[in-house]
Design an enzyme around this catalytic site. Sequence first.
Site, short mmCIF file in Angstrom:
data_model
loop_
_atom_site.label_atom_id
_atom_site.label_comp_id
_atom_site.label_asym_id
_atom_site.label_seq_id
_atom_site.Cartn_x
_atom_site.Cartn_y
_atom_site.Cartn_z
N SER A 237 0.84 -1.18 0.00
CA SER A 237 0.00 0.00 0.00
C SER A 237 0.88 1.24 0.00
O SER A 237 2.04 1.19 0.42
CB SER A 237 -0.90 -0.02 1.24
OG SER A 237 -1.87 0.98 1.19
N GLY A 275 -2.94 -0.61 -4.46
CA GLY A 275 -2.43 0.12 -3.30
C GLY A 275 -1.68 1.37 -3.70
O GLY A 275 -0.63 1.70 -3.13
N GLU A 317 -6.83 -2.85 -7.67
CA GLU A 317 -7.38 -2.33 -6.42
C GLU A 317 -6.63 -1.06 -6.05
O GLU A 317 -5.55 -1.13 -5.46
CB GLU A 317 -7.24 -3.39 -5.33
CG GLU A 317 -7.96 -4.69 -5.66
CD GLU A 317 -7.60 -5.84 -4.72
OE1 GLU A 317 -6.94 -5.59 -3.71
OE2 GLU A 317 -7.98 -6.99 -5.03
N PRO A 318 -7.17 0.11 -6.40
CA PRO A 318 -6.45 1.37 -6.14
C PRO A 318 -6.16 1.64 -4.68
O PRO A 318 -5.29 2.44 -4.35
CB PRO A 318 -7.38 2.43 -6.72
CG PRO A 318 -8.22 1.70 -7.71
CD PRO A 318 -8.41 0.34 -7.15
N ARG A 320 -6.19 3.30 -1.20
CA ARG A 320 -6.50 4.61 -0.63
C ARG A 320 -6.63 5.71 -1.67
O ARG A 320 -7.08 6.82 -1.36
CB ARG A 320 -5.41 5.00 0.36
CG ARG A 320 -4.10 5.42 -0.29
CD ARG A 320 -2.99 5.59 0.72
NE ARG A 320 -2.60 4.30 1.26
CZ ARG A 320 -1.99 4.15 2.44
NH1 ARG A 320 -1.69 5.20 3.18
NH2 ARG A 320 -1.67 2.96 2.86
N ARG A 361 -2.56 6.61 12.36
CA ARG A 361 -1.52 6.28 11.39
C ARG A 361 -0.17 6.92 11.72
O ARG A 361 0.88 6.33 11.45
CB ARG A 361 -1.94 6.67 9.97
CG ARG A 361 -3.12 5.85 9.44
CD ARG A 361 -3.36 6.11 7.96
NE ARG A 361 -2.28 5.56 7.15
CZ ARG A 361 -1.33 6.30 6.60
NH1 ARG A 361 -1.31 7.62 6.75
NH2 ARG A 361 -0.39 5.72 5.87
N TYR A 365 2.31 3.97 11.95
CA TYR A 365 3.16 3.82 10.77
C TYR A 365 4.23 4.89 10.64
O TYR A 365 4.94 4.94 9.64
CB TYR A 365 2.30 3.87 9.49
CG TYR A 365 1.25 2.81 9.38
CD1 TYR A 365 1.55 1.47 9.58
CD2 TYR A 365 -0.06 3.15 9.05
CE1 TYR A 365 0.57 0.50 9.46
CE2 TYR A 365 -1.04 2.18 8.94
CZ TYR A 365 -0.72 0.86 9.14
OH TYR A 365 -1.69 -0.10 9.03
N CYS A 392 -3.84 10.57 26.63
CA CYS A 392 -2.77 10.33 27.60
C CYS A 392 -1.75 9.36 27.00
O CYS A 392 -1.67 8.19 27.40
CB CYS A 392 -3.35 9.78 28.90
SG CYS A 392 -4.21 11.04 29.85
N TYR A 422 -8.16 4.92 6.12
CA TYR A 422 -7.59 4.30 7.32
C TYR A 422 -7.54 5.24 8.52
O TYR A 422 -6.76 5.03 9.43
CB TYR A 422 -6.20 3.72 7.02
CG TYR A 422 -6.21 2.82 5.82
CD1 TYR A 422 -6.85 1.58 5.88
CD2 TYR A 422 -5.63 3.21 4.62
CE1 TYR A 422 -6.89 0.75 4.76
CE2 TYR A 422 -5.66 2.38 3.51
CZ TYR A 422 -6.30 1.16 3.59
OH TYR A 422 -6.36 0.34 2.48
#
Length: 464
Positions: A237, A275, A317-318, A320, A361, A365, A392, A422
């Site tokens: 992706s 992706g 499948e493109p 995002r 994210r 990531y 927190c 996402y």
Amino acid sequence: MTHEAGWAHAPGALRGPAWLREPADVNALVPQLWSSSAHKTEAGDLVVGGLPVADLVAEHNTPAYVLDEDDFRSRARAFRDAFAGVDVYYAGKAFLCTAVARWVAEEGLFLDVCSPGELSVALRAGVDPARIGYHGNNKTVAELRRAVALGVGRVIVDSFDEIERIAMVAADTGTTARVMVRVTAGVEAHTHEYIATAHEDQKFGFSIAAGDAFEAARRIAAAPGVELLGLHSHIGSQIFDTAGFEVAARRLLALHARIGAELGVVLPEMDLGGGFGIAYTTQDDPKAPALLAEQIVAIVDHECRALGIERPHLSIEPGRAIVGPSMCTVYTVGTVKQVTLDAGAVRTYVSVDGGMSDNIRTALYDADYSATLAGRRSDAPPILTRVVGKHCEAGDIVVRDEFLPADIAPGDLVAVPGTGAYCRSMASNYNHALRPPVIAVKDGEARVLVRRETEDDLFATDLG
């Protein structure tokens, strides 16, 4: 912290990543990061879908996801038209709700789902099951039974256990299960390790190199009631370079040809995944759908000619690339804090009323995002800031490095682009936060697609 050569030369100044440049105008948008309708007025108000976000916030509060419907639809059509003759699958896991599933169907796309919940949303939206693909590395018998009974267009099988399960389901129900084999092509995609999915050491698919993919095809071809449609690959992706697809296509098509020669099975289809990447910051340079289509189809045609085989019917499948740029998240600033670090450097923390509960994210990531002041114009110089959430957790960072006006203050609105994929899908109730709404904007009108959660939603599953 002023210096005639610029802020970065001042004593104690922090320097962001090498790609981040101080903007000439801190109020300006970087167009490629935003949906097509997004712009700012002379007064500095961010407008999306013809609606000033300040007006939207006045009615719906913050944080809020703002989805540009026309932009979403135009990106869907762009992939559909560029890949004419190729089936384009929208990634439900990126973001899915009933309205979006309906848009996907109306724009002529297929839909990927990977859970019972996503399948239920698709059905609620009236999506034809024959245009749905069902992913997942650990599908239960109940999931498979439901998918086959509904006539889902394809189930992407991911293990030998699953082959046994789906063969059993087909035998028990007297129906035909249409399947594709998820193949690990051994490609090291240039992306984060958590979203690179075609190297050998990960949970998805059957390895070509180890011979598992061929064995999976052999078992499926021999199973009564199971129709083998073809091979499926997904190298990862947030991919910008089509070189990985060239390697994957070569290996998939070689296996495709071997299955035809040794098993006598001509596979009618092939899915090369996708992706495709989007621009989160100025360092990202995604390719247009037309160029992606030209390059990927040329790669497949070249390999088919080399093998002397007919090109199978393709799907992609493109990921995002459709919904990602179509959405932004709007926050309200709560505090601004300057923290002195070693050697006298000062970090400016801008705390907003969301955070890792609505965008995990950055923490998960180490993803980069951008941000802009959204509700007014500022004449103050730009300063390097870190936009953080209210949870927190020290890792609760929304935007690690961004230039915002030096007069950023509590009550200001900040908008973060590229949050369509996402973010809401991976949102949580961490610290018992209430997940934000998704509000579609079009022609100056706002429509709530997913309402803001309430405390009643929290208590609905808490039995006391």
